[in-house]
Design a protein around this motif. Structure first.
Motif, PDB file in Angstrom:
ATOM      1  N   LEU A  68       0.815  -1.212   0.000  1.00  0.00           N
ATOM      2  CA  LEU A  68       0.000   0.000   0.000  1.00  0.00           C
ATOM      3  C   LEU A  68       0.846   1.258   0.000  1.00  0.00           C
ATOM      4  O   LEU A  68       0.481   2.262  -0.635  1.00  0.00           O
ATOM      5  CB  LEU A  68      -0.930  -0.006   1.221  1.00  0.00           C
ATOM      6  N   SER A  69       1.978   1.242   0.686  1.00  0.00           N
ATOM      7  CA  SER A  69       2.817   2.439   0.737  1.00  0.00           C
ATOM      8  C   SER A  69       3.349   2.797  -0.648  1.00  0.00           C
ATOM      9  O   SER A  69       3.415   3.972  -1.020  1.00  0.00           O
ATOM     10  CB  SER A  69       3.980   2.232   1.707  1.00  0.00           C
ATOM     11  N   GLY A  70       3.705   1.783  -1.440  1.00  0.00           N
ATOM     12  CA  GLY A  70       4.165   2.043  -2.803  1.00  0.00           C
ATOM     13  C   GLY A  70       3.051   2.607  -3.675  1.00  0.00           C
ATOM     14  O   GLY A  70       3.285   3.515  -4.483  1.00  0.00           O
ATOM     15  N   TRP A  71       1.860   2.072  -3.519  1.00  0.00           N
ATOM     16  CA  TRP A  71       0.701   2.596  -4.261  1.00  0.00           C
ATOM     17  C   TRP A  71       0.436   4.050  -3.880  1.00  0.00           C
ATOM     18  O   TRP A  71       0.218   4.904  -4.744  1.00  0.00           O
ATOM     19  CB  TRP A  71      -0.514   1.728  -3.959  1.00  0.00           C
ATOM     20  N   PHE A  72       0.473   4.339  -2.598  1.00  0.00           N
ATOM     21  CA  PHE A  72       0.211   5.704  -2.125  1.00  0.00           C
ATOM     22  C   PHE A  72       1.287   6.664  -2.631  1.00  0.00           C
ATOM     23  O   PHE A  72       0.976   7.788  -3.063  1.00  0.00           O
ATOM     24  CB  PHE A  72       0.150   5.730  -0.596  1.00  0.00           C
ATOM     25  N   ASP A  73       2.550   6.249  -2.579  1.00  0.00           N
ATOM     26  CA  ASP A  73       3.639   7.111  -3.064  1.00  0.00           C
ATOM     27  C   ASP A  73       3.464   7.442  -4.540  1.00  0.00           C
ATOM     28  O   ASP A  73       3.729   8.579  -4.971  1.00  0.00           O
ATOM     29  CB  ASP A  73       4.987   6.427  -2.843  1.00  0.00           C
ATOM     30  N   ARG A  74       3.010   6.485  -5.324  1.00  0.00           N
ATOM     31  CA  ARG A  74       2.820   6.746  -6.761  1.00  0.00           C
ATOM     32  C   ARG A  74       1.617   7.649  -7.009  1.00  0.00           C
ATOM     33  O   ARG A  74       1.633   8.450  -7.955  1.00  0.00           O
ATOM     34  CB  ARG A  74       2.689   5.412  -7.501  1.00  0.00           C
ATOM     35  N   CYS A  75       0.596   7.525  -6.191  1.00  0.00           N
ATOM     36  CA  CYS A  75      -0.544   8.451  -6.304  1.00  0.00           C
ATOM     37  C   CYS A  75      -0.097   9.885  -6.007  1.00  0.00           C
ATOM     38  O   CYS A  75      -0.431  10.818  -6.754  1.00  0.00           O
ATOM     39  CB  CYS A  75      -1.659   8.029  -5.343  1.00  0.00           C
ATOM     40  N   VAL A  76       0.644  10.054  -4.924  1.00  0.00           N
ATOM     41  CA  VAL A  76       1.127  11.390  -4.559  1.00  0.00           C
ATOM     42  C   VAL A  76       2.072  11.924  -5.635  1.00  0.00           C
ATOM     43  O   VAL A  76       2.009  13.101  -6.019  1.00  0.00           O
ATOM     44  CB  VAL A  76       1.820  11.353  -3.186  1.00  0.00           C
ATOM     45  N   GLY A  77       2.952  11.071  -6.134  1.00  0.00           N
ATOM     46  CA  GLY A  77       3.884  11.504  -7.175  1.00  0.00           C
ATOM     47  C   GLY A  77       3.176  11.938  -8.447  1.00  0.00           C
ATOM     48  O   GLY A  77       3.545  12.948  -9.063  1.00  0.00           O
ATOM     49  N   ALA A  78       2.139  11.197  -8.850  1.00  0.00           N
ATOM     50  CA  ALA A  78       1.384  11.561 -10.044  1.00  0.00           C
ATOM     51  C   ALA A  78       0.698  12.916  -9.867  1.00  0.00           C
ATOM     52  O   ALA A  78       0.678  13.741 -10.783  1.00  0.00           O
ATOM     53  CB  ALA A  78       0.351  10.482 -10.365  1.00  0.00           C
ATOM     54  N   ALA A  79       0.140  13.158  -8.676  1.00  0.00           N
ATOM     55  CA  ALA A  79      -0.520  14.440  -8.420  1.00  0.00           C
ATOM     56  C   ALA A  79       0.493  15.587  -8.415  1.00  0.00           C
ATOM     57  O   ALA A  79       0.215  16.677  -8.945  1.00  0.00           O
ATOM     58  CB  ALA A  79      -1.264  14.379  -7.083  1.00  0.00           C
ATOM     59  N   ARG A  80       1.656  15.355  -7.841  1.00  0.00           N
ATOM     60  CA  ARG A  80       2.677  16.412  -7.804  1.00  0.00           C
ATOM     61  C   ARG A  80       3.201  16.735  -9.195  1.00  0.00           C
ATOM     62  O   ARG A  80       3.421  17.902  -9.533  1.00  0.00           O
ATOM     63  CB  ARG A  80       3.833  15.970  -6.904  1.00  0.00           C
ATOM     64  N   ARG A  81       3.415  15.717 -10.000  1.00  0.00           N
ATOM     65  CA  ARG A  81       3.944  15.970 -11.353  1.00  0.00           C
ATOM     66  C   ARG A  81       2.909  16.671 -12.231  1.00  0.00           C
ATOM     67  O   ARG A  81       3.264  17.516 -13.063  1.00  0.00           O
ATOM     68  CB  ARG A  81       4.349  14.648 -12.022  1.00  0.00           C
ATOM     69  N   LEU A 135      -9.391  10.313 -10.162  1.00  0.00           N
ATOM     70  CA  LEU A 135      -8.625  10.113 -11.396  1.00  0.00           C
ATOM     71  C   LEU A 135      -7.295   9.427 -11.119  1.00  0.00           C
ATOM     72  O   LEU A 135      -6.962   8.398 -11.722  1.00  0.00           O
ATOM     73  CB  LEU A 135      -8.404  11.461 -12.080  1.00  0.00           C
ATOM     74  N   VAL A 136      -6.524   9.985 -10.188  1.00  0.00           N
ATOM     75  CA  VAL A 136      -5.182   9.456  -9.913  1.00  0.00           C
ATOM     76  C   VAL A 136      -5.268   8.081  -9.262  1.00  0.00           C
ATOM     77  O   VAL A 136      -4.558   7.143  -9.657  1.00  0.00           O
ATOM     78  CB  VAL A 136      -4.407  10.436  -9.019  1.00  0.00           C
ATOM     79  N   GLY A 137      -6.138   7.933  -8.268  1.00  0.00           N
ATOM     80  CA  GLY A 137      -6.217   6.675  -7.526  1.00  0.00           C
ATOM     81  C   GLY A 137      -6.616   5.501  -8.404  1.00  0.00           C
ATOM     82  O   GLY A 137      -6.012   4.420  -8.317  1.00  0.00           O
ATOM     83  N   LEU A 138      -7.614   5.679  -9.259  1.00  0.00           N
ATOM     84  CA  LEU A 138      -8.054   4.574 -10.102  1.00  0.00           C
ATOM     85  C   LEU A 138      -7.020   4.246 -11.176  1.00  0.00           C
ATOM     86  O   LEU A 138      -6.815   3.070 -11.507  1.00  0.00           O
ATOM     87  CB  LEU A 138      -9.399   4.907 -10.747  1.00  0.00           C
ATOM     88  N   LEU A 139      -6.351   5.261 -11.697  1.00  0.00           N
ATOM     89  CA  LEU A 139      -5.335   5.001 -12.716  1.00  0.00           C
ATOM     90  C   LEU A 139      -4.149   4.235 -12.138  1.00  0.00           C
ATOM     91  O   LEU A 139      -3.668   3.257 -12.736  1.00  0.00           O
ATOM     92  CB  LEU A 139      -4.870   6.323 -13.337  1.00  0.00           C
ATOM     93  N   VAL A 140      -3.650   4.644 -10.982  1.00  0.00           N
ATOM     94  CA  VAL A 140      -2.522   3.941 -10.355  1.00  0.00           C
ATOM     95  C   VAL A 140      -2.937   2.522  -9.968  1.00  0.00           C
ATOM     96  O   VAL A 140      -2.146   1.577 -10.069  1.00  0.00           O
ATOM     97  CB  VAL A 140      -2.013   4.731  -9.138  1.00  0.00           C
ATOM     98  N   THR A 141      -4.176   2.355  -9.529  1.00  0.00           N
ATOM     99  CA  THR A 141      -4.669   1.015  -9.200  1.00  0.00           C
ATOM    100  C   THR A 141      -4.721   0.137 -10.438  1.00  0.00           C
ATOM    101  O   THR A 141      -4.349  -1.046 -10.399  1.00  0.00           O
ATOM    102  CB  THR A 141      -6.068   1.112  -8.575  1.00  0.00           C
ATOM    103  N   TYR A 142      -5.169   0.689 -11.556  1.00  0.00           N
ATOM    104  CA  TYR A 142      -5.202  -0.082 -12.805  1.00  0.00           C
ATOM    105  C   TYR A 142      -3.791  -0.509 -13.213  1.00  0.00           C
ATOM    106  O   TYR A 142      -3.573  -1.667 -13.609  1.00  0.00           O
ATOM    107  CB  TYR A 142      -5.842   0.747 -13.914  1.00  0.00           C
ATOM    108  N   ALA A 143      -2.838   0.411 -13.130  1.00  0.00           N
ATOM    109  CA  ALA A 143      -1.465   0.063 -13.492  1.00  0.00           C
ATOM    110  C   ALA A 143      -0.937  -1.064 -12.609  1.00  0.00           C
ATOM    111  O   ALA A 143      -0.222  -1.962 -13.083  1.00  0.00           O
ATOM    112  CB  ALA A 143      -0.572   1.301 -13.376  1.00  0.00           C
ATOM    113  N   GLU A 144      -1.292  -1.040 -11.337  1.00  0.00           N
ATOM    114  CA  GLU A 144      -0.857  -2.101 -10.425  1.00  0.00           C
ATOM    115  C   GLU A 144      -1.505  -3.437 -10.793  1.00  0.00           C
ATOM    116  O   GLU A 144      -0.866  -4.488 -10.686  1.00  0.00           O
ATOM    117  CB  GLU A 144      -1.198  -1.724  -8.986  1.00  0.00           C
TER     118      GLU A 144
END
Length: 328
Positions: free
Chosen positions: A62-75, A301-310
């Motif tokens: 979960l921590s990796g998923w959360f980090d990628r969500c935050v990173g996508a929002a920041r970028r 938007l970000v959460g579902l996309l990162v979840t799909y990639a996972e």
């Protein structure tokens, strides 16, 4: 190389040290045996990039998923905010103002003063008008929102792959994919609505099971409903947990914005658009509360996309560049 492992008692004849990093639990020639030590901390299967900014590799959690969500929002926030404001916030605010302006409650109260038990003369006409406007407006807004989801997905994925992005190209991509995504979204809404009609729980189940259908359509453009169901059932706990977190944040943001809107518009009475001063005040309140709902759109938007990639990476190795190429 992990520290030397001595063959434990009961290990098969010819037991050897696993390769660097070990095998994933349950894999390898003796994976899943009680004596198997398991992978070391931080181990990643071959073919997966543990540093990929969008795709969470297996075992990261979960921590990796959360980090990628935050990173996508920041970028992407500099592009995602205007996209979501134009395609999610503005249409919702316009529909709220329209529904408020068409609300016939004040007129009905005036026409039934002498006989409160009687129906107003224009009851059915007013009801049909507001129904048609709201349904038609919702359909148009759904198409605009589909444009925004596609454009936002394009921005997040290409940024993760290190490719250039800009607002005009994002909207052009969203326009190409909007109609198809809108059609599938309508079908999914009908399916979930029917599930809700058969008691609430089937509707909730269908909403979670179909949560990946939008990304599936954008990246794979084939059988989004069936693929979403399969992802949901193949990795039930993983997908359910991720989507539940996204839904919880969306519900909290939406409820807070709705409460503020209700409290803010209450002082203007049942017909706030009748006077210019109250109309300006109501429109301002609706505009502010619509903007307050912006985090809900971004998280979804970000959460579902990162979840799909996972989910995709659990099927076979994939990275951000590969996903960006699939968008076309």
């Amino acid at each position: 190389m992990p520290p030397p492992w001595e063959p434990p008692p009961g290990a098969p004849q010819g037991w050897v040290l696993p390769p660097t990093g070990g095998y994933p639990l349950g894999a390898g020639p003796y994976g899943g045996q009680p004596w198997y030590p398991g992978p070391p901390a931080g181990w990643c299967p071959p073919g997966f990039d543990p540093a990929d900014p969008l795709v969470t590799p297996p075992g990261v959690g979960l921590s990796g998923w959360f980090d990628r969500c935050v990173g996508a929002a920041r970028r992407g926030w500099r592009l995602l905010l205007p996209i979501l404001l134009l395609t999610q916030v503005l249409p919702a605010a316009v529909l709220s103002v329209l529904s408020l302006g068409l609300d016939p409650t004040a007129k009905w109260e005036t026409s039934t003063v002498e006989d409160p038990a009687a129906l107003p003369d224009t009851f059915f006409t007013d009801l049909a008008t507001i129904f048609l406007v709201l349904v038609g407006g919702s359909l148009v807004i759904g198409l605009v929102q589909a444009l925004g989801w596609a454009a936002g997905t394009w921005v997040i994925t290409r940024q993760a792959a290190g490719e250039p992005v800009n607002l005009a190209d994002a909207l052009r991509y969203g326009l190409r994919r909007a109609l198809g995504l809108w059609g599938w979204t309508l079908l999914i809404s009908v399916i979930v609505g029917l599930g809700v009609c058969f008691c609430i729980l089937p509707g909730i189940y269908l909403a979670f099971a179909l949560s990946m259908a939008g990304p599936v359509y954008l990246f794979e453009r084939h059988n989004p409903i069936g693929r979403s169901f399969r992802m949901f059932h193949d990795r039930l706990g993983l997908l359910l947990g991720r989507v539940a977190l996204v839904v919880a944040v969306v519900i909290v943001c939406t409820v807070v914005a709705s409460v503020i809107e209700g409290v803010g518009t209450a002082p203007f009475g049942t017909d706030p658009l009748a006077a210019p001063g109250s109309a300006i005040g109501v429109v301002a309140v609706i505009a502010v509360t619509a903007v307050l709902a912006l985090p809900a759109h971004l998280v979804q938007l970000v959460g579902l996309l990162v979840t799909y990639a996972e989910q995709r990476v659990h099927e076979r190795p994939v990275n951000s560049a590969g996903l960006a190429a699939e968008l076309g």
